[in-house]
Design an enzyme around this catalytic site. Sequence first.
Site, PDB file in Angstrom:
ATOM      1  N   GLU A 164      -2.866   5.069  -1.290  1.00  0.00           N
ATOM      2  CA  GLU A 164      -1.856   4.956  -0.401  1.00  0.00           C
ATOM      3  C   GLU A 164      -1.224   6.017   0.352  1.00  0.00           C
ATOM      4  O   GLU A 164      -0.472   5.654   1.454  1.00  0.00           O
ATOM      5  CB  GLU A 164      -0.612   4.191  -1.247  1.00  0.00           C
ATOM      6  CG  GLU A 164      -1.025   2.854  -1.953  1.00  0.00           C
ATOM      7  CD  GLU A 164       0.048   2.599  -3.182  1.00  0.00           C
ATOM      8  OE1 GLU A 164       0.408   3.643  -3.698  1.00  0.00           O
ATOM      9  OE2 GLU A 164      -0.032   1.527  -3.577  1.00  0.00           O
TER      10      GLU A 164
ATOM     11  N   ARG B 292       1.005  -1.225  -0.103  1.00  0.00           N
ATOM     12  CA  ARG B 292       0.063  -0.162   0.002  1.00  0.00           C
ATOM     13  C   ARG B 292       0.686   1.311  -0.005  1.00  0.00           C
ATOM     14  O   ARG B 292       0.792   2.057   0.828  1.00  0.00           O
ATOM     15  CB  ARG B 292      -0.961   0.125   1.109  1.00  0.00           C
ATOM     16  CG  ARG B 292      -2.111   0.932   0.873  1.00  0.00           C
ATOM     17  CD  ARG B 292      -3.264   0.560   1.613  1.00  0.00           C
ATOM     18  NE  ARG B 292      -4.385   1.382   1.274  1.00  0.00           N
ATOM     19  CZ  ARG B 292      -5.711   1.333   1.888  1.00  0.00           C
ATOM     20  NH1 ARG B 292      -6.108   0.528   2.763  1.00  0.00           N
ATOM     21  NH2 ARG B 292      -6.647   2.148   1.282  1.00  0.00           N
ATOM     22  N   CYS B 293       1.799   1.303  -1.094  1.00  0.00           N
ATOM     23  CA  CYS B 293       2.891   2.437  -1.026  1.00  0.00           C
ATOM     24  C   CYS B 293       3.559   2.122  -2.199  1.00  0.00           C
ATOM     25  O   CYS B 293       3.550   1.076  -3.034  1.00  0.00           O
ATOM     26  CB  CYS B 293       3.792   1.842   0.195  1.00  0.00           C
ATOM     27  SG  CYS B 293       5.487   2.326   0.031  1.00  0.00           S
TER      28      CYS B 293
END
Lengths: 287, 785, 161
Positions: free
Chosen positions: B741, B371-372
């Site tokens: 994100e 999530r990045c």
Amino acid sequence: MLPSRFDYVAAHSIEEALAAKAQGDEDTRFLAGGQSLLPMMKLRLAVPSKLIDINRIDGLGGVERRNGHLRIGAAARHADVAASDAAFGAVAAAAPWISDPLVRNLGTLCGSVAHCDPEGDWNSVLLATGADVVARGPGGERSIPIAEFVQDMFANSLASDEMVTEVRVPVPSGRSGGSYVKLERKIGDYATVAVAGHLELGDDGRIAAAGLALTSVAPINLKVAEAEALLVGNQPGPELFAEAAELAAAAADPRDDVRGTARWKRQVVRTFTGRALAAAADQALKG
Amino acid sequence: MTAHTTTPPEIGGIGHSLKRVEDARLIEGQGNFLDDISLPGMLYMALVRSPVAHARINGIDIEAAMAVDGVLAVVTGELMAAHNLAWMPTLSGDTQAVLATDKVRYQGQEVAAVIATDPYIAADGAELVDVDYDVLPAVVTPQQSLDPDTVVIRDEKEGQTDNLAYEWECGDDAATAEAFARADRVVSIQTHYPRSHPAPLETCGIVADVNPVTGQATIYMTSQAPHAHRTLFAMVAGLPEQNIRIISPDIGGGFGNKVPIYPGYVVATAASLVIGKPVKWVETRTGNLISTGFGRDYHMSGELALTDEGRILGLRVDVLSDQGAFYSDAQPSRYRAGLFHVVTGSYDFPAAHITCRGAFTNKAPGGVAYRCSFRITEASYLIERLVQTAAYELGIDPADLRFRNFIQPEQFPYETPTGFVYDSGDYPTALRKALDAVGYEQLREEQAEARAQGRLIGIGIAHFTEAVGAGPAHTYDIAGLKMIDSAELRVHPTGKAILKLGVKTQGQGHETTFAQIVAEQLGIPAYDIKVEHGDTDHTPYGLGTYASRSTPVGGAATAVVARKLADKARHIAAHLLEAAVEDIEMAAGKLHVKGSPDQAVTIQDVALAAYTNLPEGMEYGLEDVTYYNPPNLTFPYGSYIVVVEVDPDTGVWKVERMVALDDCGVRINPMIVEGQIHGGLTEGFAMSSMQWITFDEDGNCIGSNFMDYLVPTAWETPRFELLETVVPSPHHPIGAKGVGESATVGSPAAYVNAVVDALAHLGVRNIDMPVLPDRVWEAIDSAAS
Amino acid sequence: MEVTVNVNGTDHTADVEPRKLLVDHIRTVVGLTGTHIGCDTTSCGVCTVLLDGAPVKSCTVLAVQADGRSVTTVEGLKSGGELHPVQTAFSDEHGLQCGFCTPAMMLVGAALLEQNPDPSDEEIRWAISGNLCRCTGYMNIVKSIRAAAEAKATAAAGADS
């Protein structure tokens, strides 16, 4: 993660269940709520040859007051205990904190007690309240004080042909209070540390009986007899409770693990013992 | 919330909080997730995984497993090697074992696969595969790994004589040294961003269906990047690409976990090819947590050079990355540490230098962008922890120190000392707005009063800048494939449309928001536009959904293709209205002659005309495709403020407030944007408070199931208060920047800063994540003694 | 052994191996795939069904234990062609993203509202604390269950008048 094969019998009476157990081999197990057993079977850490389902036996459920004690039947769910008006003190305080709401709808108090997991909550509560476990075997019924029932980590004192039918918690006649203070990392986790406290007050306001037990800080649920002895005969108060908390912290034998350091867990025992006793005293005084 | 909209609600263009199209099936249990797929004759696969972290394999006895009634095959590395498939390339140019042949290099590594007629029988078979291991010492830290005396983990790799996976640096060493030389103060921090796992609630899985007659391989797969996976399957397995169809069905969360290709996919496909029947493999949760793409695991040292007045002069960072047994970061191939060079954050200073080394250890490989956007979370965390530390050391309020160093609005586009060109922003306004919302100045007073009473209150700030939407083809590729993305739009004669995407939703709501982008451009109601994605036979090529790239790249492609059709629509309208095309104006689904609003046709009229009544020489139809190559990344940012209270007796901390201001540029569907932020804030809370994977000294994974790998429930999760500013991206066709994100990236530092702030007056400067209560209490206790 | 489970109002009789988990029975034998599987350890709750009205984790119940009992799955929430108020509310309030935990969350919400028609946010959070969600941060799930409570109250008031 799926269980291996086993035979299954749904018993319709205690006699039928005991007979099935007697016929089974040493890997035959009773199935009540299944919320500890089935997860272990899915991981194949438990590989029973036969399961005897006791959920269809009439009269095994129920949470009620009877003959001066609180009776919790072998098929009574944690949720039944939590919802019961009959439950009191530490029992009532602990019930909502058992695992999570869905597990509470199936898991049973008696199953958890028999499991003897030192990270389980109920045996601390039963140690603090001085409860008995009732077992039935071919020779009839016997009542086992909880301190004798809990033998070791995952080991109880039942004979191989016996089953737990109920737990009896004595209902104090005078003013009393109980509490269960639990630190868990999240809902559904086992306790990192928990403390069960139980106090009965005499007419003079002094502590007439005391129970204190710890979860997850020793190889078994730990009854802190030294602290209980200290408390009895004294007026409840912060200084007394702080002294008891020191005894509890000294009695605890926690380990360093992923939940935290032993040094810190001892500190939590100290803090929570104080809080648990204060809450129990508060409840007793409010009557 | 107010949103800027140009279309009426019945059209539902940009800025409308439309209810999601995908909900209709999901709320009735009619989603089609991977495990819901069942094909005639389908077989089931179970994996046998290594119980130890490092061992030589002496032999594998499959006899007992094969004897189980219903077990059809046991696949070992030896068998895979016969098909030249025992090893496969990773997304970072390394190789990874599909099924171990020589050694196992981490606990949970795939050793064999059992194919059976039933999943229960497959599990029975897997239990009976008997592997003879010679256990070797496990290497469990990167520091230990790089010690010259340590055993070489990758002894099979030609030319590999140590455990170094890669080295990378960026910035200007000399200029940074000069900045530090003239600094009044140098502030430093050492921290470990622990190993974490995306842990979507749906694990990874595949149904591989290779037709033995036609050679057609239909592969249902939990994939965030189905097109890229098709190409990689073609290259790895040697299958002709036209015969491979990847279908990524409804995905039960991805968060980066479903970007790589895992051994299970390859084995199941090979098994289907050999047996000639469909083979399903669905990971167990333990399999998911112990073997598939983890995130983070960065050991970071950072130093800031400052003046006494609190101006930052330079930044120096050294990273040691724990890669596990194979270097398989899913990231642009040019950057060995992803986009970590965004570590200069939201601040204006002249010099930075970053060095990074990756080390092999006996742990699972991964390094996915959880999530990045490729290591941005680690970078953002480090700079925001450093700035907070500097504030305490200089005696300047942490908010004030940020204001003194922010890149100013007029400085955009702003080139950072590590080479990014930030597109747009107004950082001071954002932080001010968040501070006002939380009541910062008053909170500081309350904090002082509370301290006097022995209570510990902390206020943590993080102002993050992300770099998302990879990316421009001149710089960004994965495994050589340029990180462009696509959209194909077809308007039917009745004015309804179908939009086909190269990107793939895992819950972000593409079926709704991408239709809104088209609705905005063409005036066709969003609910009249069907969005198709995830099936490589039916959609144009793209690199997939991760690193917040769907809106910046796929969304841009969608806007551009819709504009192409709008242009054609204007020509058709000019023909229908007998006017000059320059005089046709288009708004909210109406095309009219300039100055004569009554002289109009609708987009639906135009659509019909595209198939029935065209100007001479114009090609029939109303459809087009666009492959979008973004000119730059986009740079969303935000100001997050967390207030906590710490119990001094136990170290337990509780979030009292969490105020999150996000600026992600233009918001297509504000409701969905807020949902994305809620989710990210929760994962940030999880990482900062409880969610991590660790290992014992033998390399046993602790965090191998949801009893040990802690995902917070509603009970622990804080309540969030959201705010926004909108500074559009100047180069994105609709000014959007991406948001999926931001909150995971920005929030961990805010939570940790808050706890450290509660203890700062005691001299506490750092507590590593997860900020467990014992760590907090030990910090208080050692500060006191 | 032969087992009859009433699923969403219809009896399903089948010969079932004792080790078969209820969740697998529902998904593969009854053929309703809205009930999902997310972990091995009774932790995540995405397999939640109502067993005689009470939410339980169907991965930790044997199919044979459900013999003669009634099970409600997400597919049974709708009645008379009408969505249950929790279903409508989850869509209205953006209570779902990927949708994997959603059937479980809705079933727990529906069961809660049967017990407690007007729950507070805290009570809702407590009730869903056996169910994990990775996407929503629970904010909108809580909001959805609140909204469903209000919708049910409004409908009841309308029916009374």
